[in-house]
Design an enzyme around this catalytic site. Sequence first.
Site, PDB file in Angstrom:
ATOM      1  N   LYS A  81      -3.157   5.219  -2.597  1.00  0.00           N
ATOM      2  CA  LYS A  81      -4.359   6.010  -1.932  1.00  0.00           C
ATOM      3  C   LYS A  81      -4.496   6.928  -3.028  1.00  0.00           C
ATOM      4  O   LYS A  81      -3.646   7.586  -3.477  1.00  0.00           O
ATOM      5  CB  LYS A  81      -3.587   6.318  -0.636  1.00  0.00           C
ATOM      6  CG  LYS A  81      -3.217   5.402   0.439  1.00  0.00           C
ATOM      7  CD  LYS A  81      -4.525   4.867   1.042  1.00  0.00           C
ATOM      8  CE  LYS A  81      -4.291   3.688   2.057  1.00  0.00           C
ATOM      9  NZ  LYS A  81      -5.409   3.170   2.618  1.00  0.00           N
ATOM     10  N   GLY A 126      -4.597  -4.090   6.184  1.00  0.00           N
ATOM     11  CA  GLY A 126      -3.604  -3.744   7.356  1.00  0.00           C
ATOM     12  C   GLY A 126      -3.803  -2.679   7.914  1.00  0.00           C
ATOM     13  O   GLY A 126      -4.578  -1.491   7.405  1.00  0.00           O
ATOM     14  N   ASP A 180      -7.402   2.908  -3.390  1.00  0.00           N
ATOM     15  CA  ASP A 180      -8.036   3.044  -1.930  1.00  0.00           C
ATOM     16  C   ASP A 180      -8.313   4.687  -1.674  1.00  0.00           C
ATOM     17  O   ASP A 180      -7.475   5.260  -1.445  1.00  0.00           O
ATOM     18  CB  ASP A 180      -7.288   2.620  -0.842  1.00  0.00           C
ATOM     19  CG  ASP A 180      -8.058   2.343   0.419  1.00  0.00           C
ATOM     20  OD1 ASP A 180      -9.096   3.067   0.505  1.00  0.00           O
ATOM     21  OD2 ASP A 180      -7.420   1.683   1.350  1.00  0.00           O
ATOM     22  N   LYS A 228     -10.135  -6.628   7.597  1.00  0.00           N
ATOM     23  CA  LYS A 228      -9.265  -6.435   8.853  1.00  0.00           C
ATOM     24  C   LYS A 228      -9.773  -7.016  10.173  1.00  0.00           C
ATOM     25  O   LYS A 228     -10.872  -6.531  10.702  1.00  0.00           O
ATOM     26  CB  LYS A 228      -9.269  -4.610   9.001  1.00  0.00           C
ATOM     27  CG  LYS A 228      -8.501  -4.013   8.025  1.00  0.00           C
ATOM     28  CD  LYS A 228      -8.105  -2.610   8.124  1.00  0.00           C
ATOM     29  CE  LYS A 228      -7.411  -2.066   6.612  1.00  0.00           C
ATOM     30  NZ  LYS A 228      -7.671  -0.472   6.674  1.00  0.00           N
ATOM     31  N   SER A 244       0.705  -1.287  -0.143  1.00  0.00           N
ATOM     32  CA  SER A 244      -0.071   0.024   0.155  1.00  0.00           C
ATOM     33  C   SER A 244       0.961   1.254   0.089  1.00  0.00           C
ATOM     34  O   SER A 244       1.729   1.393   0.978  1.00  0.00           O
ATOM     35  CB  SER A 244      -1.040  -0.228   1.159  1.00  0.00           C
ATOM     36  OG  SER A 244      -1.755   1.069   1.332  1.00  0.00           O
ATOM     37  N   GLU A 264     -11.193   0.554  -3.546  1.00  0.00           N
ATOM     38  CA  GLU A 264     -11.583   0.113  -2.337  1.00  0.00           C
ATOM     39  C   GLU A 264     -12.149   1.521  -1.539  1.00  0.00           C
ATOM     40  O   GLU A 264     -11.876   2.708  -1.682  1.00  0.00           O
ATOM     41  CB  GLU A 264     -10.396  -0.004  -1.406  1.00  0.00           C
ATOM     42  CG  GLU A 264     -10.415  -0.499  -0.177  1.00  0.00           C
ATOM     43  CD  GLU A 264      -9.116  -0.970   0.476  1.00  0.00           C
ATOM     44  OE1 GLU A 264      -7.980  -1.468  -0.163  1.00  0.00           O
ATOM     45  OE2 GLU A 264      -8.939  -0.905   1.821  1.00  0.00           O
ATOM     46  N   LYS A 307      -1.192  -0.891  -4.312  1.00  0.00           N
ATOM     47  CA  LYS A 307      -2.377  -0.213  -4.064  1.00  0.00           C
ATOM     48  C   LYS A 307      -1.991   1.186  -3.785  1.00  0.00           C
ATOM     49  O   LYS A 307      -0.979   1.584  -2.945  1.00  0.00           O
ATOM     50  CB  LYS A 307      -3.024  -0.865  -2.524  1.00  0.00           C
ATOM     51  CG  LYS A 307      -3.925  -0.045  -1.891  1.00  0.00           C
ATOM     52  CD  LYS A 307      -4.578  -1.007  -0.942  1.00  0.00           C
ATOM     53  CE  LYS A 307      -4.948   0.045   0.385  1.00  0.00           C
ATOM     54  NZ  LYS A 307      -5.582  -0.804   1.287  1.00  0.00           N
ATOM     55  N   ASP A 340     -13.959  -1.629   2.874  1.00  0.00           N
ATOM     56  CA  ASP A 340     -13.076  -1.860   3.958  1.00  0.00           C
ATOM     57  C   ASP A 340     -14.017  -1.388   5.083  1.00  0.00           C
ATOM     58  O   ASP A 340     -14.547  -1.953   5.950  1.00  0.00           O
ATOM     59  CB  ASP A 340     -11.731  -1.093   3.653  1.00  0.00           C
ATOM     60  CG  ASP A 340     -10.897  -0.895   4.707  1.00  0.00           C
ATOM     61  OD1 ASP A 340     -11.032  -1.426   5.980  1.00  0.00           O
ATOM     62  OD2 ASP A 340      -9.825  -0.295   4.402  1.00  0.00           O
TER      63      ASP A 340
HETATM   64  O1  OSB Z   1      -7.508   1.618   4.362  1.00  0.00           O
HETATM   65  O2  OSB Z   1      -6.218   0.086   4.208  1.00  0.00           O
HETATM   66  C1  OSB Z   1      -6.391   1.335   4.643  1.00  0.00           C
HETATM   67  C2  OSB Z   1      -3.217   1.900   6.770  1.00  0.00           C
HETATM   68  C3  OSB Z   1      -3.860   3.005   7.787  1.00  0.00           C
HETATM   69  C4  OSB Z   1      -5.346   2.886   7.906  1.00  0.00           C
HETATM   70  C5  OSB Z   1      -6.140   2.695   6.686  1.00  0.00           C
HETATM   71  C6  OSB Z   1      -5.602   1.708   5.602  1.00  0.00           C
HETATM   72  C7  OSB Z   1      -4.113   1.649   5.808  1.00  0.00           C
HETATM   73  C8  OSB Z   1      -3.393   0.884   4.795  1.00  0.00           C
HETATM   74  C9  OSB Z   1      -2.177   0.039   5.444  1.00  0.00           C
HETATM   75  O3  OSB Z   1      -3.604   0.783   3.693  1.00  0.00           O
HETATM   76  C10 OSB Z   1      -1.818  -1.307   4.605  1.00  0.00           C
HETATM   77  C11 OSB Z   1      -0.889  -2.126   5.390  1.00  0.00           C
HETATM   78  O4  OSB Z   1      -0.824  -2.170   6.624  1.00  0.00           O
HETATM   79  O5  OSB Z   1       0.118  -2.525   4.685  1.00  0.00           O
HETATM   80 MG    MG Z   2      -8.647   0.864   3.040  1.00  0.00          MG
END
Ligand code: OSB
Ligand code: MG
Length: 383
Positions: free
Chosen positions: A174, A301, A199, A273, A146, A224, A172, A249
């Site tokens: 953001k 995660g 995401d 999660k 990510s 996402e 992935k 999510d």
């Molecule tokens: O939306 O998946 C998410 C980290 C903190 C808060 C929200 C998210 C995330 C990640 C981290 O995308 C993914 C990882 O732990 O590798």
């Molecule tokens: Mg997410």
Amino acid sequence: MKSITIKKITLYPIALEFAEKLRTSFGEEPFKLAVLVQLETTKGVVGWGECSLEGRPGYSYETMGTGMHILREFLVPALEGKTIESPTDVPASLASTRGHPFTKHGLETAVWDAWARTNELHMAEAFAHFLPAGHTPRGYAVVGVSIGIKPSVEATLDTIRLRMSQGYKRIKLKIEPGWDVELARGVRQALPDIMLMLDANSAYTLDDAEHLKQLDEFNLLMLEQPLGYHDIYEHSKLQPQLKTAICLDESIHSADDARLAIELGACRIINLKPGRVGGFTESLELYKVCVEHKTPLWVGGMLETGVTRAAHLAFASLPGVTLPSDISATDRYFKPDIAEPAFSIRPDSTIAVAPGYGSGVEVQLERLQQAVERWEAHKEYAI
Ligand code: OSB
Ligand code: MG
């Protein structure tokens, strides 16, 4: 299976320095914060869990402050001294405290770890014990990485190329309003064939449907959580308008939420999660819902420490987890992590589970002490 009796639970609030911070549509955390849970049984077996909490209530309403309060006043007293026949009994013991899923998850993980070690099982085998026959753990998880919001497409491409050279085959990114179509177009032009997903962390509304449709041309693995934090209904209005599969999510807080979202057509993929749904017992129920509906599932995660990474890898090694999970190598998150062994990414974008009993990792007490001191030094700022 042998039961365990819980003698003592010790809480360690910690702060770790990130190797690379992650900027999402709701901001960036300066440190990785968590409460580590050490659970000792009357037979001297020790299990570990991690309440993955943030400084601000950004992704979840839970913070280090709420976590410590709920643990000390309610959850730890509910478990200390108890005999546990099965880790799947833990949610019922904690049910008189409503909510606080990430906090409950940390405690439940420590029980799974101690119970699995007592019964000389890997945590993955412990999970499989509560699934129908045939859900045999694979010994590894297929993973991706990510990547946060960067200042430019070029800077994003540099990070993608670095991660791909390390072995990650699913990327992935953001996004947020104003940083989406242009980003996807730029990345696709440079890297037409990579397994790419976006995401949004709840940054859009249903009024953005026409805008989001533009993402359909980029052959995304999924989009996402585009809409509201608790929303399932509006996603069910958005999904039919998009070719791209929506993955939920934030909106999925239980196995029942997953069933509702799937049956309403609000998403075609689920991000599990384990902390967001309150622990591995509920995660196993959600897993069964996805298997029953043939809905692709992966493990998300929260940039956790090695304690949770080991447990998540165990879960993601189950065959019903069918898409790459957000579980990256240790050095993507921390140098060093708090537990050993460290996890490394293999050239086929997989990570092996840590061998041994329980989660397979051991918390390094000296590093734990340093992380507690870092929390003490920064807690005013972190909260
Ligand atoms: O939306 O998946 C998410 C980290 C903190 C808060 C929200 C998210 C995330 C990640 C981290 O995308 C993914 C990882 O732990 O590798
Ligand atoms: Mg997410």
